[in-house]
Write a protein that holds these residues in place. Sequence first.
Motif, PDB file in Angstrom:
ATOM      1  N   VAL A 291      -8.637  -4.869 -10.433  1.00 19.12           N
ATOM      2  CA  VAL A 291      -9.052  -4.766  -9.130  1.00 19.12           C
ATOM      3  C   VAL A 291      -8.285  -3.391  -8.728  1.00 19.12           C
ATOM      4  O   VAL A 291      -7.391  -2.723  -9.208  1.00 19.12           O
ATOM      5  N   ARG A 292      -9.229  -2.754  -8.077  1.00 12.50           N
ATOM      6  CA  ARG A 292      -8.828  -1.249  -7.734  1.00 12.50           C
ATOM      7  C   ARG A 292      -8.239  -1.529  -6.227  1.00 12.50           C
ATOM      8  O   ARG A 292      -8.763  -2.097  -5.319  1.00 12.50           O
ATOM      9  N   PHE A 293      -7.244  -0.328  -5.935  1.00 10.57           N
ATOM     10  CA  PHE A 293      -6.661  -0.271  -4.805  1.00 10.57           C
ATOM     11  C   PHE A 293      -6.163   0.985  -4.369  1.00 10.57           C
ATOM     12  O   PHE A 293      -5.874   1.963  -5.233  1.00 10.57           O
ATOM     13  N   GLN A 294      -6.164   1.668  -3.192  1.00 13.96           N
ATOM     14  CA  GLN A 294      -5.568   2.834  -2.904  1.00 13.96           C
ATOM     15  C   GLN A 294      -3.910   2.816  -2.833  1.00 13.96           C
ATOM     16  O   GLN A 294      -3.250   1.931  -2.528  1.00 13.96           O
ATOM     17  N   ALA A 295      -3.669   3.911  -3.686  1.00 18.98           N
ATOM     18  CA  ALA A 295      -2.062   3.838  -4.165  1.00 18.98           C
ATOM     19  C   ALA A 295      -1.125   3.925  -2.858  1.00 18.98           C
ATOM     20  O   ALA A 295      -0.069   3.256  -3.054  1.00 18.98           O
ATOM     21  N   ASP A 296      -1.530   4.569  -1.900  1.00 21.16           N
ATOM     22  CA  ASP A 296      -0.585   4.959  -0.775  1.00 21.16           C
ATOM     23  C   ASP A 296      -0.639   3.731   0.035  1.00 21.16           C
ATOM     24  O   ASP A 296      -0.279   3.761   1.376  1.00 21.16           O
ATOM     25  N   ARG A 297      -1.426   2.483  -0.089  1.00 25.24           N
ATOM     26  CA  ARG A 297      -1.598   1.624   0.713  1.00 25.24           C
ATOM     27  C   ARG A 297      -0.833   0.041   0.319  1.00 25.24           C
ATOM     28  O   ARG A 297      -1.511  -0.517  -0.571  1.00 25.24           O
ATOM     29  N   PRO A 298       0.546  -0.166   0.553  1.00 26.36           N
ATOM     30  CA  PRO A 298       1.126  -1.247   0.177  1.00 26.36           C
ATOM     31  C   PRO A 298       0.582  -2.618   0.304  1.00 26.36           C
ATOM     32  O   PRO A 298       0.676  -3.511  -0.562  1.00 26.36           O
ATOM     33  N   ALA A 299       0.128  -2.674   1.537  1.00 28.04           N
ATOM     34  CA  ALA A 299      -0.858  -4.043   1.608  1.00 28.04           C
ATOM     35  C   ALA A 299      -1.813  -4.192   0.950  1.00 28.04           C
ATOM     36  O   ALA A 299      -2.191  -5.197   0.348  1.00 28.04           O
ATOM     37  N   ALA A 300      -2.728  -3.086   0.668  1.00 26.37           N
ATOM     38  CA  ALA A 300      -3.810  -3.255  -0.101  1.00 26.37           C
ATOM     39  C   ALA A 300      -3.162  -3.599  -1.655  1.00 26.37           C
ATOM     40  O   ALA A 300      -3.956  -4.412  -2.523  1.00 26.37           O
ATOM     41  N   ARG A 301      -2.059  -3.043  -2.300  1.00 25.53           N
ATOM     42  CA  ARG A 301      -1.687  -3.321  -3.429  1.00 25.53           C
ATOM     43  C   ARG A 301      -1.438  -4.888  -3.416  1.00 25.53           C
ATOM     44  O   ARG A 301      -1.358  -5.512  -4.350  1.00 25.53           O
ATOM     45  N   THR A 302      -0.658  -5.336  -2.309  1.00 23.77           N
ATOM     46  CA  THR A 302      -0.356  -6.856  -2.377  1.00 23.77           C
ATOM     47  C   THR A 302      -1.528  -7.627  -2.508  1.00 23.77           C
ATOM     48  O   THR A 302      -1.507  -8.673  -3.327  1.00 23.77           O
ATOM     49  N   LEU A 303      -2.592  -7.413  -2.060  1.00 23.49           N
ATOM     50  CA  LEU A 303      -3.942  -8.129  -1.949  1.00 23.49           C
ATOM     51  C   LEU A 303      -4.576  -7.968  -3.806  1.00 23.49           C
ATOM     52  O   LEU A 303      -5.013  -9.032  -4.130  1.00 23.49           O
ATOM     53  N   ALA A 304      -4.281  -6.721  -4.092  1.00 23.38           N
ATOM     54  CA  ALA A 304      -4.873  -6.682  -5.258  1.00 23.38           C
ATOM     55  C   ALA A 304      -3.975  -7.436  -6.390  1.00 23.38           C
ATOM     56  O   ALA A 304      -4.468  -7.935  -7.268  1.00 23.38           O
ATOM     57  N   THR A 305      -2.649  -7.598  -6.214  1.00 24.01           N
ATOM     58  CA  THR A 305      -1.680  -8.027  -7.217  1.00 24.01           C
ATOM     59  C   THR A 305      -2.474  -9.701  -6.979  1.00 24.01           C
ATOM     60  O   THR A 305      -2.239 -10.388  -7.905  1.00 24.01           O
ATOM     61  N   ALA A 306      -2.362 -10.161  -5.899  1.00 19.63           N
ATOM     62  CA  ALA A 306      -2.736 -11.561  -5.522  1.00 19.63           C
ATOM     63  C   ALA A 306      -3.820 -12.077  -6.034  1.00 19.63           C
ATOM     64  O   ALA A 306      -4.067 -13.312  -6.702  1.00 19.63           O
ATOM     65  N   PHE A 307      -4.855 -11.098  -6.326  1.00 20.17           N
ATOM     66  CA  PHE A 307      -6.134 -11.461  -6.907  1.00 20.17           C
ATOM     67  C   PHE A 307      -5.903 -12.186  -8.389  1.00 20.17           C
ATOM     68  O   PHE A 307      -6.844 -12.976  -8.499  1.00 20.17           O
ATOM     69  N   GLY A 308      -5.260 -11.378  -9.093  1.00 20.38           N
ATOM     70  CA  GLY A 308      -4.935 -12.366 -10.242  1.00 20.38           C
ATOM     71  C   GLY A 308      -5.505 -11.604 -11.487  1.00 20.38           C
ATOM     72  O   GLY A 308      -5.070 -12.289 -12.536  1.00 20.38           O
ATOM     73  N   THR A 309      -6.089 -10.381 -11.581  1.00 19.15           N
ATOM     74  CA  THR A 309      -6.434  -9.923 -12.599  1.00 19.15           C
ATOM     75  C   THR A 309      -5.224  -9.312 -13.519  1.00 19.15           C
ATOM     76  O   THR A 309      -4.287  -8.971 -12.900  1.00 19.15           O
TER      77      THR A 309
END
Length: 318
Positions: A145-163
């Motif tokens: 899952v890709r996310f924008q590094a400076d967006r903590p909320a996006a990282r939370t979603l990426a982590t939750a996705f579970g890959t």
Amino acid sequence: MEYQPVSHAATQRRLGRLPSGADITVTVHRYDGGAGPTVYVQAAQHGIELNGPAALRRLHDRLLATEVAGTVVIVPVVNSLAFDHRSYATPSAYDVMNPNMNRVWPGDSDGTLQERLADRLWDLVSDADAAIDLHTGTADMLEHVRFQADRPAARTLATAFGTKHLLSDEDDASDDDEFSGKFRTAAAREDIPAITAELRNSRQVTRSAIESGVEGVLNVLRAVDVLEPVVAEPPEQHLLRDDATAAVAAESGLFEARPDVAVGDRVGAGDELGTVYCPSSFDRLQTVTAEDGGVAYSLTREAVVVAGERLAGIGTPV
């Protein structure tokens, strides 16, 4: 949160028209429950990426059988022009300026055809509290899952996705850079947390990729409380930074990857990854090497390549 049984509606949204007068439409599924956030999910920006729509079909059944707090909005086939032509990008006959839909967000009501199509979808995105963009990569790829590094909320979603693998990038393209039109970049500019899930295996419906997509979206819905949270052991995840130079074909020809290099392997700067040959003269045209060291997260196994085509993606471990 107020969890209630789902009320489902499917509607056709007109995005534009073809020269013949036929409408260009997308199907929009809306799943409403009790009070809560809105999550937007889309797939098939690229017409050969089939496992996103296949995952969303199965997700449909799961959502109808549960209770939801908020709203889930799903567009399973965003780019019907590319999908119907079984092509990665929109055929140039429709938009020679912008064949890649993932370069035109948030669209332009007065722009080229594809910019107008994106513009007429964007209000669905801008009304959301989070967004998921489902893609499909090569068969030989680490799902990530890709996310924008400076967006903590996006990282939370990426982590939750579970890959098992996450890939961060800066997405700091200027407004006149072609990459400024990526979906998650446009969403970030409107402060909408957005992630891009890269499932495996374009062109083929693959059960393991479908299951990853279904469970990943459900995990994100749980993380934002649209679905009731489930206590689960988080997976072991590895974060890669997408700042290494990709290996590309300098010449067109037949590419043979080195047989002892696999996705997930660490490679060093200068390591050989494979060879491009001329199929007619048998000449070696290019010894493909890694410019930077890191983890190979994708390797092409489709042997016919054209100059400029990406052959390997490499991420730097964080």
